[in-house]
Enzyme design. Sequence first.
Site, PDB file in Angstrom:
ATOM      1  CB  CYS A   1     -79.445 -82.634 -59.930  1.00 60.45           C
ATOM      2  SG  CYS A   1     -78.273 -82.825 -61.299  1.00 60.45           S
TER       3      CYS A   1
ATOM      4  CD  GLN B   1     -78.583 -86.102 -53.573  1.00 60.11           C
ATOM      5  OE1 GLN B   1     -77.788 -86.121 -54.504  1.00 60.11           O
ATOM      6  NE2 GLN B   1     -79.011 -84.974 -53.009  1.00 60.11           N
TER       7      GLN B   1
ATOM      8  CE  LYS C   1     -77.542 -80.343 -51.685  1.00 61.16           C
ATOM      9  NZ  LYS C   1     -77.697 -79.509 -52.890  1.00 61.16           N
TER      10      LYS C   1
ATOM     11  CG  MET D   1     -70.337 -82.101 -54.314  1.00 63.26           C
ATOM     12  SD  MET D   1     -68.898 -81.140 -53.768  1.00 63.26           S
ATOM     13  CE  MET D   1     -68.379 -82.098 -52.328  1.00 63.26           C
TER      14      MET D   1
ATOM     15  CG  HIS E   1     -78.233 -74.757 -53.866  1.00 61.13           C
ATOM     16  ND1 HIS E   1     -77.403 -75.501 -54.668  1.00 61.13           N
ATOM     17  CD2 HIS E   1     -77.777 -73.478 -53.959  1.00 61.13           C
ATOM     18  CE1 HIS E   1     -76.493 -74.705 -55.224  1.00 61.13           C
ATOM     19  NE2 HIS E   1     -76.710 -73.473 -54.805  1.00 61.13           N
TER      20      HIS E   1
END
Length: 346
Positions: A106, A76, A145, A24, A177
């Site tokens: 993102c 990441q 991810k 994050m 996600h």
Amino acid sequence: MTTVPSTPVLRRPGPSRRFCVAPMMDWTDRHYRFFARLISQHALLYTEMVTTGAVIHGDRSRFLGFNTAEQPLALQLGGSNPAELATCAALAEEAGFAEVNLNVGCPSDRVQNNMIGACLMAHPGLVAEGVKAMYDACSIPVTVKHRIGINGHDSYEQLRDFVGQVHEAGCDTFIVHARIAILEGLSPKENRDIPPLRYEVVHQLKAEFPHLEIILNGGLTDLDVMQQHMTALDGVMVGREAYHNPYLMADVDRRFYRDANARPSRIEVLQLLRPYIVAHLEQGGVMNHVTRHILGLFQGLPGARHFRRQLSSALHQTDDPLALYDELLADMTQRLEPRDCPRQQA
């Protein structure tokens, strides 16, 4: 949810991903990660997303540095140039990270303009090329991810094709996600809430690819619900809840890793954090760099508002922040320790 008995076949077994704390931006820095590790010894932690350009051309001690106590820890990366990704993967291994992860989730405009993040879901071949370059450049696990789709590329068939191509390139672990990303018209914050969660899509993906490690991300706040998902999936990744309610992680080691060691109380976490704060101050750091991450430690308990107020307001009005921390520690001990979660055996 259908139980899938098949276990993943990993070409590069790495750290356990039963419970992961999401990367994050501005939140999961090295100070938060040290704090989180005091609560859970086994959760896999992730850095904030770091762009390949920052790693290659910037201050590597800043972007690749970490305290060994943070392990297991994954880096990441944000990027799409295969050569740059390969360089960064090699540097990640050299720095000692347990895993290198590629961000394909993102949704911000800034990263889209640089071909970073969720926009890459429309280019599975490019992602596969980058993953292969990373895989060939290092010996640690390379993971991805991503979202379940983006606007205009949101069918299950496109998701299946994306996963299949990227797996062939060397990725066995997909952190999914369970929302699409809408790349025009929604802010990154809105993209975390407005597109509906579709957990069933992630379960379908695991059913179709039982040999892959599929980790569920998105909207997870309850450990019981997470445990239910893990009857079919391989793990969970938790973001905002692990930050705003960090003591949620106090039960992670027992529930997900069968660790029978006693968990620390909130007061013990504060006590364990104090030497780290002292060292940070001695190195010229500012106490708020650390304490801004612990505001939610007493969430839901009497005194939580007082704790937040002291650290977010009073801290900036004192010439001796460590003395204020000690006073607050004594105050919270007196207020809450009899009510705090006792040290328990599993």
